[in-house]
Design a protein around this motif. Structure first.
Motif, short mmCIF file in Angstrom:
data_model
loop_
_atom_site.label_atom_id
_atom_site.label_comp_id
_atom_site.label_asym_id
_atom_site.label_seq_id
_atom_site.Cartn_x
_atom_site.Cartn_y
_atom_site.Cartn_z
N SER A 1 0.84 -1.20 0.00
CA SER A 1 0.00 0.00 0.00
C SER A 1 0.88 1.24 0.00
O SER A 1 1.93 1.28 0.64
N ILE B 1 -6.83 -7.00 4.98
CA ILE B 1 -7.95 -6.55 4.14
C ILE B 1 -9.22 -6.45 4.96
O ILE B 1 -9.99 -5.48 4.84
N TRP C 1 -17.58 1.41 -2.34
CA TRP C 1 -16.64 0.56 -3.07
C TRP C 1 -17.26 0.11 -4.39
O TRP C 1 -18.43 -0.22 -4.44
N GLY D 1 -9.03 5.87 -2.77
CA GLY D 1 -8.18 4.68 -2.83
C GLY D 1 -8.46 3.88 -4.08
O GLY D 1 -9.60 3.80 -4.54
N MET E 1 -7.39 0.07 -5.83
CA MET E 1 -6.78 -1.23 -5.57
C MET E 1 -6.64 -2.00 -6.88
O MET E 1 -7.61 -2.25 -7.58
N VAL F 1 -1.65 -7.67 -4.42
CA VAL F 1 -2.62 -6.60 -4.20
C VAL F 1 -1.83 -5.30 -4.07
O VAL F 1 -0.87 -5.22 -3.30
N TRP F 2 -2.23 -4.29 -4.85
CA TRP F 2 -1.59 -2.97 -4.79
C TRP F 2 -2.64 -1.93 -4.45
O TRP F 2 -3.63 -1.78 -5.18
N ILE F 3 -2.44 -1.22 -3.34
CA ILE F 3 -3.40 -0.22 -2.89
C ILE F 3 -2.75 1.16 -2.94
O ILE F 3 -1.77 1.42 -2.23
N LEU G 1 -3.13 4.96 -2.11
CA LEU G 1 -3.90 5.87 -1.27
C LEU G 1 -3.37 7.30 -1.34
O LEU G 1 -4.06 8.24 -0.94
#
Length: 285
Positions: free
Chosen positions: A202, A225, A237, A258, A260, A272-274, A276
C-alpha cells in the motif's frame, strides 16, 4: 500537436509509472519542438519520431533521478494508477501492437518495470510496446542497435519471469469474489482466494496512513484486508477498470480516496496494490 501530446504521455507513462511525470515530459518535448526554428522543423522528416526520441531522453533522465527521489519516499512506492485504458492510452492500429500497448499499461507490468535499469526500461517500452526499431532506440540511448536489442531482451526475460497473467474475464471473476469475501464474515473464504505467498503493498506517500512494509502471506493479507474493510464501511466501493483490468475503487462523498489493483493467477490473487496517496489519484477526480 494535441494528438502528439497524448501519444507522448502514453510513452512517458509506461516509462515512468507516473502520469503526472509523463505529462511534464510530454510538455517539455513539445516545448523543445516549438523552440526550433521553422527551417529546423522543416528539416525533420518524421516529427513524431523526433518527438518520441526527445521524450524518451527526458524520461531516461527522470528515471535516473527517480531512484534517488524514491529512496526518500515515505513507505512503499507504487505506480500511479489510471482509470481503464481508454482510446487515448492505446494508439496502435495493428491488432498485435494494440495488444502489446494494452498489456504494457497493467499495474502488474508497471510494478515489474520498476526493477529494470533505466536503459532496459526505455528499450523495452519503445520496442515491445511501441514497435520502435532498434536503430532509432540506439539514438535515444546512445548505444549500438545490438546493445539496445540486448537491453530489451534482458528486460523481456525479467518481465516474463516475474509477471503473472490471467485472462481478463477470469481476473474479473476473482476480483469480484475477492470484493464479496472482503466484506463478509468468513475470513476463510477470503483466504481461499489468495495465493499462499500473496503480497500486499500500500502506498500512502506519507500523506495518508498506509502499511510501511509489504504484507506477505494469505492469512496476514486476509486479516489486513478485513481490517481495512471494517474501518472503511462508510466508503463506497466499486469494481472498475484499473489500468485495463478489474480493480476496486473507494470513494468518500464521490471523491476517490483509494484504488486497488490486482495480479491474479490460477484462480487466485497473487498481488494486491493499494494506492492511497492523493497526489496519485488526482486523475480519478
Amino acid at each position: 500537436m494535441n494528438n502528439e501530446r497524448g501519444r507522448l504521455i502514453n510513452v512517458g507513462y509506461r516509462m515512468l509509472g507516473s502520469y503526472s511525470d509523463a505529462e511534464d515530459a510530454a510538455s517539455e518535448a513539445l516545448v523543445r519542438w516549438y523552440r526550433l526554428t521553422e527551417a529546423e522543423r522543416n528539416a525533420i522528416d518524421v516529427p513524431a519520431a523526433w518527438l518520441t526520441r526527445v521524450v524518451s531522453r527526458i524520461c531516461l533522465d527522470v528515471l535516473a533521478s527517480a531512484r534517488v527521489r524514491r529512496e526518500k519516499y515515505v513507505g512503499q512506492w507504487l505506480p500511479e494508477p489510471i482509470s481503464g485504458l481508454g482510446a487515448d492510452n492505446v494508439t496502435a492500429t495493428d491488432p498485435a501492437d494494440r495488444v502489446a500497448q494494452q498489456e504494457s499499461v497493467t499495474m502488474a507490468l508497471l510494478v515489474v518495470l520498476e526493477s529494470l535499469t533505466p536503459a532496459q526500461r526505455v528499450a523495452f517500452v519503445l520496442h515491445d510496446a511501441f514497435a520502435v526499431p532498434f536503430d532509432e532506440i540506439a539514438t535515444v540511448l546512445d548505444r549500438s542497435p545490438a546493445a539496445c536489442r540486448q537491453l530489451a531482451s534482458a528486460a523481456r526475460t525479467q518481465v516474463h519471469s516475474r509477471r503473472s497473467s490471467a485472462d481478463p474475464r477470469e481476473h474479473d471473476r476473482v476480483v469480484r469474489a475477492f470484493a464479496a469475501a472482503s466484506g463478509g464474515g468468513d475470513i476463510a473464504s477470503l483466504v481461499s482466494l489468495l495465493a499462499p505467498d500473496v503480497t500486499l503493498i500500500s502506498d500512502g506517500g506519507g500523506v495518508v496512513s498506509a502499511a510501511r512494509n509489504p504484507v506477505v502471506g494469505s492469512d496476514r493479507v486476509a486479516r489486513f484486508i478485513r481490517g481495512v474493510a471494517e474501518k472503511s464501511r462508510a466508503l463506497e466501493w466499486s469494481i472498475e477498470s484499473v489500468n485495463g483490468l478489474s480493480g476496486i475503487v473507494a470513494r468518500s462523498n464521490r471523491v476517490v480516496v483509494g484504488v486497488m489493483g490486482f495480479a491474479t493467477s490460477n484462480g487466485s490473487v497473487s498481488d494486491v496494490w493499494i494506492v492511497l496517496n492523493p497526489d496519485k489519484l488526482r486523475h480519478w477526480r
